[in-house]
Design an enzyme around this catalytic site. Sequence first.
Site, PDB file in Angstrom:
ATOM      1  N   GLY A 155      -1.569  -1.220  23.433  1.00 42.83           N
ATOM      2  CA  GLY A 155      -0.778  -1.294  22.207  1.00 42.83           C
ATOM      3  C   GLY A 155       0.708  -1.440  22.413  1.00 42.83           C
ATOM      4  O   GLY A 155       1.494  -1.173  21.493  1.00 42.83           O
ATOM      5  N   LYS A 175      10.605 -10.786  26.458  1.00 50.62           N
ATOM      6  CA  LYS A 175       9.381 -10.679  27.262  1.00 50.62           C
ATOM      7  C   LYS A 175       9.654 -11.414  28.562  1.00 50.62           C
ATOM      8  O   LYS A 175       9.596 -12.646  28.615  1.00 50.62           O
ATOM      9  CB  LYS A 175       8.210 -11.326  26.515  1.00 50.62           C
ATOM     10  CG  LYS A 175       6.881 -11.255  27.268  1.00 50.62           C
ATOM     11  CD  LYS A 175       6.292  -9.857  27.255  1.00 50.62           C
ATOM     12  CE  LYS A 175       4.919  -9.836  27.907  1.00 50.62           C
ATOM     13  NZ  LYS A 175       4.284  -8.513  27.832  1.00 50.62           N
ATOM     14  N   ALA A 207       5.120  -6.084  31.486  1.00 49.28           N
ATOM     15  CA  ALA A 207       3.775  -6.640  31.614  1.00 49.28           C
ATOM     16  C   ALA A 207       2.902  -5.593  32.283  1.00 49.28           C
ATOM     17  O   ALA A 207       3.128  -5.241  33.440  1.00 49.28           O
ATOM     18  CB  ALA A 207       3.803  -7.921  32.441  1.00 49.28           C
ATOM     19  N   SER A 238      -2.233   3.134  20.356  1.00 49.72           N
ATOM     20  CA  SER A 238      -3.414   2.793  19.557  1.00 49.72           C
ATOM     21  C   SER A 238      -4.177   4.072  19.249  1.00 49.72           C
ATOM     22  O   SER A 238      -5.159   4.411  19.914  1.00 49.72           O
ATOM     23  CB  SER A 238      -4.301   1.797  20.320  1.00 49.72           C
ATOM     24  OG  SER A 238      -5.395   1.393  19.528  1.00 49.72           O
ATOM     25  N   PRO A 242      -1.308   3.394  14.733  1.00 46.44           N
ATOM     26  CA  PRO A 242      -2.752   3.422  14.487  1.00 46.44           C
ATOM     27  C   PRO A 242      -3.485   2.228  15.086  1.00 46.44           C
ATOM     28  O   PRO A 242      -2.961   1.107  15.122  1.00 46.44           O
ATOM     29  CB  PRO A 242      -2.854   3.421  12.965  1.00 46.44           C
ATOM     30  CG  PRO A 242      -1.569   2.853  12.484  1.00 46.44           C
ATOM     31  CD  PRO A 242      -0.537   3.237  13.496  1.00 46.44           C
TER      32      PRO A 242
END
Length: 236
Positions: A14, A37, A112, A172, A201
């Site tokens: 997540g 990223k 990553a 998550s 969530p």
Amino acid sequence: MTVWFVSGTGTEIGKTVTVAALAACAVGAGRSVAVLKPAQTGVAPGEPGDVAEVRRLAGDAVTGVELARYPEPLAPETAARRAGLPYLSPPEIAEAAGKLAAEHDLVLVEGAGGLLVRFDAAGATLADAARLLDAPVLLVAAAGLGTLNATALTAEALRARGLACPGVVVGSWPAVPDLAAYCNLADLPVSARAPLLGLVPQGAGALTGPGFRAAAPGWLAPELGGGGFSLPHGDG
């Protein structure tokens, strides 16, 4: 300069959705936000990657930058070597983050996989890039059994490198948590030696952009720009 690195204690926990929640809260507070990223793996040319997903969820106001893309879903060093593409170095990551920080209130650098995943043949990692900027590293952890060891090891690696860890976010949180997940709400801060700062969530990434942005402040602590979150209580 406000640059935060976001690292997972592993993969598929997540991290990208957590970055989107951080970005959404900051944009909602009127801040300009960029998401960097450094290495996107497992995505073909032209396909949307993690940056596109963050912008879909957090909104087009977020600036998104990707430095390198490798086609196979592997660690960046392995993926680059197999594809015959150039490695990405910590100075390149730090330079890109610094340039974005000159034009934005907040820069979120998404790693990553885990903290010590290799970026090049010399063994450079996301932590090396964070050290160049003396930037804090927020940890995104799994909810259930096994997460305490991974969190403790990652936090120990940060301390060994002199990097600050402002806290941990569960990336998550399951709709039906088991006993281990409930117990980990108290145990994760002990393992990390840092506070629990959010519960994102499970399935949050499936929300529409407007729905995600409306809900995100309720998942994160005020220290992360959220409105605060409530700790669920189990029967155990």
